[in-house]
Design an enzyme around this catalytic site. Sequence first.
Site, PDB file in Angstrom:
ATOM      1  N   CYS A 107      75.583  31.752  15.419  1.00 37.17           N
ATOM      2  CA  CYS A 107      76.983  31.404  15.143  1.00 37.17           C
ATOM      3  C   CYS A 107      77.272  31.290  13.647  1.00 37.17           C
ATOM      4  CB  CYS A 107      77.350  30.102  15.850  1.00 37.17           C
ATOM      5  SG  CYS A 107      76.561  28.660  15.121  1.00 37.17           S
ATOM      6  N   LYS A 160      31.917  25.339  33.690  1.00 37.65           N
ATOM      7  CA  LYS A 160      31.281  25.792  32.453  1.00 37.65           C
ATOM      8  C   LYS A 160      32.110  25.247  31.306  1.00 37.65           C
ATOM      9  CE  LYS A 160      29.257  29.688  30.036  1.00 37.65           C
ATOM     10  NZ  LYS A 160      29.786  29.371  28.717  1.00 37.65           N
ATOM     11  N   ASP A 178      33.385  24.398  27.656  1.00 36.03           N
ATOM     12  CA  ASP A 178      33.491  25.221  26.466  1.00 36.03           C
ATOM     13  C   ASP A 178      33.292  24.343  25.244  1.00 36.03           C
ATOM     14  OD1 ASP A 178      33.757  27.494  25.090  1.00 36.03           O
ATOM     15  OD2 ASP A 178      35.910  27.733  25.378  1.00 36.03           O
ATOM     16  N   TYR A 225      23.543  18.691  31.941  1.00 27.50           N
ATOM     17  CA  TYR A 225      23.452  19.511  33.150  1.00 27.50           C
ATOM     18  C   TYR A 225      22.065  20.083  33.406  1.00 27.50           C
ATOM     19  CZ  TYR A 225      24.569  22.791  29.407  1.00 27.50           C
ATOM     20  OH  TYR A 225      24.598  23.463  28.225  1.00 27.50           O
ATOM     21  N   SER A 247      20.466  31.237  27.381  1.00 28.15           N
ATOM     22  CA  SER A 247      21.887  31.488  27.577  1.00 28.15           C
ATOM     23  C   SER A 247      22.113  31.706  29.078  1.00 28.15           C
ATOM     24  CB  SER A 247      22.271  32.718  26.776  1.00 28.15           C
ATOM     25  OG  SER A 247      23.635  32.909  26.853  1.00 28.15           O
ATOM     26  N   CYS A 292      78.467  27.148  19.070  1.00 28.30           N
ATOM     27  CA  CYS A 292      77.355  28.104  19.015  1.00 28.30           C
ATOM     28  C   CYS A 292      77.028  28.615  20.418  1.00 28.30           C
ATOM     29  CB  CYS A 292      76.137  27.430  18.400  1.00 28.30           C
ATOM     30  SG  CYS A 292      74.701  28.508  18.334  1.00 28.30           S
ATOM     31  N   GLU A 311      29.155  24.154  39.011  1.00 38.11           N
ATOM     32  CA  GLU A 311      29.608  23.218  37.971  1.00 38.11           C
ATOM     33  C   GLU A 311      30.642  23.887  37.101  1.00 38.11           C
ATOM     34  OE1 GLU A 311      26.091  22.748  35.629  1.00 38.11           O
ATOM     35  OE2 GLU A 311      25.293  21.214  36.952  1.00 38.11           O
ATOM     36  N   CYS A 317      70.909  23.878  14.101  1.00 37.46           N
ATOM     37  CA  CYS A 317      72.187  24.548  13.896  1.00 37.46           C
ATOM     38  C   CYS A 317      73.265  23.482  14.031  1.00 37.46           C
ATOM     39  CB  CYS A 317      72.362  25.624  14.967  1.00 37.46           C
ATOM     40  SG  CYS A 317      74.066  26.122  15.228  1.00 37.46           S
ATOM     41  N   CYS A 324      72.639  29.669  11.057  1.00 35.31           N
ATOM     42  CA  CYS A 324      72.268  29.976  12.437  1.00 35.31           C
ATOM     43  C   CYS A 324      72.462  31.471  12.705  1.00 35.31           C
ATOM     44  CB  CYS A 324      73.137  29.155  13.398  1.00 35.31           C
ATOM     45  SG  CYS A 324      72.923  29.628  15.123  1.00 35.31           S
ATOM     46  N   LYS A 367      33.111  33.787  34.824  1.00 32.04           N
ATOM     47  CA  LYS A 367      34.122  33.437  33.827  1.00 32.04           C
ATOM     48  C   LYS A 367      35.532  33.385  34.414  1.00 32.04           C
ATOM     49  CE  LYS A 367      31.879  33.419  29.770  1.00 32.04           C
ATOM     50  NZ  LYS A 367      32.358  34.033  28.574  1.00 32.04           N
TER      51      LYS A 367
HETATM   52  S1  IVH Z   1      23.118  25.880  32.174  1.00 28.08           S
HETATM   53  C1  IVH Z   1      19.590  27.204  31.941  1.00 28.08           C
HETATM   54  N1  IVH Z   1      25.383  24.744  32.818  1.00 28.08           N
HETATM   55  O1  IVH Z   1      27.076  27.841  28.356  1.00 28.08           O
HETATM   56  C2  IVH Z   1      20.866  27.881  31.768  1.00 28.08           C
HETATM   57  N2  IVH Z   1      25.232  25.817  30.716  1.00 28.08           N
HETATM   58  O2  IVH Z   1      27.021  30.641  27.678  1.00 28.08           O
HETATM   59  C3  IVH Z   1      21.655  27.538  30.584  1.00 28.08           C
HETATM   60  N3  IVH Z   1      27.288  25.715  29.390  1.00 28.08           N
HETATM   61  O3  IVH Z   1      24.234  27.633  26.333  1.00 28.08           O
HETATM   62  C4  IVH Z   1      22.471  26.350  30.624  1.00 28.08           C
HETATM   63  N4  IVH Z   1      28.456  24.538  30.818  1.00 28.08           N
HETATM   64  O4  IVH Z   1      25.879  25.680  26.340  1.00 28.08           O
HETATM   65  C5  IVH Z   1      24.719  25.435  31.889  1.00 28.08           C
HETATM   66  N5  IVH Z   1      27.329  23.685  33.513  1.00 28.08           N
HETATM   67  C6  IVH Z   1      26.659  24.376  32.591  1.00 28.08           C
HETATM   68  C7  IVH Z   1      27.247  24.750  31.378  1.00 28.08           C
HETATM   69  C8  IVH Z   1      26.497  25.486  30.454  1.00 28.08           C
HETATM   70  C9  IVH Z   1      28.459  25.125  29.637  1.00 28.08           C
HETATM   71  C10 IVH Z   1      26.997  26.464  28.172  1.00 28.08           C
HETATM   72  C11 IVH Z   1      25.633  26.211  27.608  1.00 28.08           C
HETATM   73  C12 IVH Z   1      25.012  27.547  27.470  1.00 28.08           C
HETATM   74  C13 IVH Z   1      26.203  28.435  27.442  1.00 28.08           C
HETATM   75  C14 IVH Z   1      25.892  29.854  27.830  1.00 28.08           C
END
Ligand code: IVH
Length: 698
Positions: free
Chosen positions: A424, A128, A130, A238, A92, A445, A126, A439, A421, A327
Amino acid sequence: MNARASAHDKDTQVLARIRALSITIEQHNYRYYVLDDPQLPDAQYDQLMHDLRSLEQRYPQYAFEHSPTQTVGPTTRSSAFAPLAHLEPMFSINDGFDDDDAEDFDRRVKARLNLEEEQTLDYLCEPKLDGLAVNVLFESGHMRHAATRGDGKTGEDITHNMRTVLGEQFTLKGKNIPDRLEVRGEVFIRRSDLAKLNKQQIKNGAKPFANPRNAAAGSLRQIDPKITASRPLSVYFYGAGAVENSELPEQQSQLLTQFAQWGLPVTNLSKQVSGIKGCLAYHAAMLGKRDGIDFDMDGVVYKVNSREQQLALGHTARAPRWCLAHKFPAQEELTVVEAIEVQVGRTGAITPVARLKPVHVGGVIVSNATLHNQDEIERLNVRADDTVIVRRAGDVIPEVVKVLHDRRPSSAKAFDFPVRCPVCNSPIKLTEGGAIARCTGGLVCAAQRKGMLRHFVSRKAMDIDGLGEKLVDQLVDDEWITTPVDIYTLQYEQLIGRERMGEKSASNLLAAIEKSKSTTFARFLYALGIPLVGETTAQTLAQAYSSLEALQQADLESLEELEDIGPLVAQSLLDYFAEEGNQEMVQALINEQGIHWPEAAALPTSEETFFTGKTVVITGTFSEYGRSQLKTLLQSQGAKVTGSVSKKTDLVLVGENAGSKADKAEKLEVSTISEAQLAQILEQGDSYDALPVTDSES
Ligand code: IVH
């Protein structure tokens, strides 16, 4: 109670809190990762994790090995997909929520690498994404299998579904392909694709997805790969896991280039920066762009660019030490519906809205969310007093995406859609094939009157500065104004003495009203608030028709010939001008109140104009026109519009804050004209000889 006993009590409380938090987080993990049906906005989940982590830091004796802070995903797995182990674990990322967190990260990294505080490290930044993390194994360049992240060690086998996402790319192209290679990326869905998919879902009687991430996860975790194939999924890679018999590039940024050369999709929004300052600037820039990008980002990721340094830094049980997810403000939050009411728009459309307990979402306070229509209320099954997840993404109006039915109190009342409505009391009728409740009161109105007048004076319409929504409402309530014509007969005495309306503001407002009389055809058309005629349509019409009379005489066919004008818009225009009351109002505005505009685009190119054959450069900003509008206008007058000033330039049109081009015009002794002079030229029509052109030397 003695001191020892109370310390013991405290310990029991801490332990109980840690247990409770862990169980709650595990439950949410299960809903999020396994069921694709989260019951909590991300920000609240992050808060739970944060609370647990800080308790564990203060009471390390209670930091258990299997705590959710020490693991990556859910420990319970659904059985629909076979388990598949990763060759190397998937981690993570640690989260940061503000600049301090980011600076602390940079300091920690440097301390571990034995670098001085003053030294700057290169980072790769980069978006992140979602979506849903995936791990794809390539053997001799062919995709062997793919898995979700799972608990970080073992995920779910989604090989067949991933094939449909990768399409052609499941064989790598080019050189240096390792014998075995794990690539990690994020599967996601673009906002525009989600909009289309949700339309389809509703059409098929299925539930629309609450957000892009749920849609991506739900689509990838389909038992039937055919369904996955029918979903518009995207992927960006990535990172790498296991690599055999090959060396990957030395830098994270080069790794992305290598991926692209192998044919793997990578984002073009990544950027190599210097130091944490560079990272923070990237964060700010991406936050600014967030609304305009077609996919959801929940933040940005900073990665130490040198892979050697990454190795030296290593990782904890849960996350690498060399990267940080900084974030963005959350786009979803939890709140309570205080009431459900309906709003009457300027065309009478009745929209149900949820009045919410105010909550911060994506950096703004949200206290209303649209519920769209009766069908949406039924689909969501939402009632007053319900706890809901609201979402504000991009420029869209905040929406209720989910109702937490488990939390519904017995007091929650179902909403009865009104038949009259609320403003009015005219009957409400369903129009557009039942899609829209309206309406039927028209301008009887007060709500429709207010809406129509607010629109008329708004910035992109007649742009009357100082006549805000509140004041319009007051003036309507006092019955000083009923139609736009009344705005132009307002007297000083009617304004003075109102809330925040002194002598100065009153005379400024009257001046603004006077100024608005000189406008453009497009603005005027837009201001009328003809249903379906937005800003762009108004511009198209103004360019195509030389005058209001010409437009009023146009028939359905000729209107429909114009770009972007469909049968509904064309009919709406005809209906509008067929209405006698509208005709009278338009005539009164022009003939009695003196609203006017340069009949500019009116002149056909075939006729000789002042601009025919001239090479013109436009520089600076203008109050009446956008740059591209000006360009089209000048071209319609026979000018050739170019980008830079040279000896061949005949004329430079100089707006506000003009820079080097105006200086260059002066140097090369090219004539210049201002916006006001342009208006004069356009208005004078055929008397082009009386040129109000300033010579740059004078
Ligand atoms: S790097 C080695 N790069 O975010 C570190 N993760 O909250 C882990 N995610 O499980 C991954 N964009 O699914 C990395 N540019 C990015 C990302 C990214 C989204 C996700 C990924 C990870 C999660 C953690």
